[in-house]
Design an enzyme around this catalytic site. Structure first.
Site, PDB file in Angstrom:
ATOM      1  N   ASP A  94      34.270  20.569  45.440  1.00 43.39           N
ATOM      2  CA  ASP A  94      34.520  19.455  44.532  1.00 43.39           C
ATOM      3  C   ASP A  94      35.618  19.772  43.523  1.00 43.39           C
ATOM      4  OD1 ASP A  94      34.311  17.213  42.924  1.00 43.39           O
ATOM      5  OD2 ASP A  94      32.441  17.840  41.974  1.00 43.39           O
ATOM      6  N   ASP A 277      40.367  13.957  43.461  1.00 43.99           N
ATOM      7  CA  ASP A 277      38.999  14.469  43.461  1.00 43.99           C
ATOM      8  C   ASP A 277      38.384  14.458  44.855  1.00 43.99           C
ATOM      9  OD1 ASP A 277      36.418  15.204  42.925  1.00 43.99           O
ATOM     10  OD2 ASP A 277      35.961  13.528  41.587  1.00 43.99           O
TER      11      ASP A 277
END
Length: 388
Positions: A94, A277
């Site tokens: 992430d 992201d």
């Protein structure tokens, strides 16, 4: 055999790179839907993607305000090992967070019963601490403790790595999550409790020769995706990488010039910010322009609260073009309309940003699947090139 491998690595490049294969699985949303739980989940949880980046309430130093519902649509997961001998975990890599955490044997919550659990007593290299961790989401928190151990990531032995061991994971929905934990790859400035992120620890130990990592997300249903630590593999993209300066060193945040459709500005007319992201699946932006885009592409809400589009309309829809640092990055309808089991859903999601930072967009996996992405810590920049 070892000599042949070594010679091959030297011949390939002066830089040794480490690849972590990512597997594409059903998202948590799909799992909840298949179990008839999605409608109830969406009713109980007021999802706001902005809360991942801008917590509404200030929290103590040891609290990481990172709502777990934001991982509802993530589909790409990799395997890491923690401890000696290694205990395996499926994690989200992430770039929108900085901490590493996994479930532990100390966790008695329902969610933990369906996941791999770290047992410190089974690791000869584990070191305990007095630190604690709490990751908030919805109506409760994932609470746990902090410890140190060796983390195996794509052939790298990351020693003395701090990580979180969950003790409680409120929310039965996590029982259906296709991942055990999270491995954050953002800057250390947003790390909870001052914990050194995995990539920073790897770099500090001299385990990679370049202070960067790169990501390729395949559109293939199962295989081909990869996170590359310490280098760039040009076989994953076409043309040249275009570099974009990081505007704020926390998340991988960059400046966007404009967002257009059919040559007309639909958002970000005077420039805006975006966060790249991998831990967010969709293209996310302010509620108003997103509502306009949903209308323009003919999306409507179904009984589960999802924005659906007629699959037959995909071929007639326009590209959405993000202009970044003077370069146009089109996202075609085949990318922003997500097809699954005969249904088509919009890859756009609205969010409300409770800050004064202006218009903010999240370039999630819908975008990254189109563009090989390099996260360059040495030069604080993001590299983008069309996928091969």
């Amino acid at each position: 055999m070892k000599w042949l491998l070594l010679l091959g690595l030297v011949a390939l490049s002066e830089c040794i790179i480490y690849k972590v294969p990512l597997v594409r699985k059903k998202s948590l949303r799909r799992n909840l839907s298949e179990h008839g739980l999605l409608k109830d989940f969406l009713k109980k949880h007021n999802l706001n993607p902005a809360s991942k980046y801008f917590p509404q309430a200030e929290a103590p130093t040891l609290i990481d305000e990172q709502p777990l519902e934001n991982y509802l649509d993530v589909e790409y997961f990799g395997t890491i090992g923690i401890g000696t001998p290694a205990q395996d975990f499926t994690v989200i890599f992430d770039t929108g967070s900085s901490n590493l955490w996994v479930p532990s044997v100390y966790c008695s919550s329902l969610a933990c019963t369906n996941h791999n659990l770290f047992n410190p007593q089974d690791s000869s290299t584990y070191q305990s601490t007095s630190g604690t961790l709490s990751i908030t989401y919805g109506t409760g928190s994932m609470t746990g403790i902090l410890g140190y151990d060796t983390v195996q990531v794509g052939g790298i032995s990351d020693t003395n790595q701090i990580f979180g061991l969950s003790e409680t994971e409120p929310g039965s929905f996590l029982y259906y999550a296709p991942f055990d934990g999270i491995l954050g790859l953002a800057y250390p400035s947003i790390s909870s409790s001052g914990a050194t992120p995995v990539f920073d620890n790897i770099w500090d130990q001299g385990l990679v020769s370049q202070d960067l990592f790169s990501v390729y997300l395949s559109a293939d249903d199962q295989s081909g995706s990869v996170v590359i630590f310490g280098g760039i593999d040009s076989s994953y993209y076409t043309g040249s990488l275009n570099w974009v300066p990081v505007s704020v060193e926390g998340y991988w945040q960059i400046s966007v010039d404009s967002i257009t459709m059919n040559g007309e500005a639909i958002a970000c007319a005077e420039g805006c910010q975006a966060i790249v992201d991998t831990g967010t699946s969709l293209l996310t932006g302010p509620t108003s322009p997103i509502a306009n885009i949903q209308s323009d592409i003919g999306a409507s809400e179904n009984s589960d609260g999802e924005m659906v589009v007629s699959c037959s309309a995909i071929s007639s829809l326009p590209d959405i073009v993000f202009t970044i640092n003077g370069i146009q990055y089109p996202v075609p309808p085949s990318a922003y309309i997500l097809q699954s089991q005969g249904s088509c859903t919009s890859g756009f999601q609205g969010m409300d940003v409770p800050t004064e930072s202006g218009e903010l967009w999240i370039l999630g996996d819908v975008f990254i699947r189109q563009y090989f992405t390099v996260f360059d810590r040495a030069n604080n920049q993001v590299g983008l090139a069309p996928v091969a």
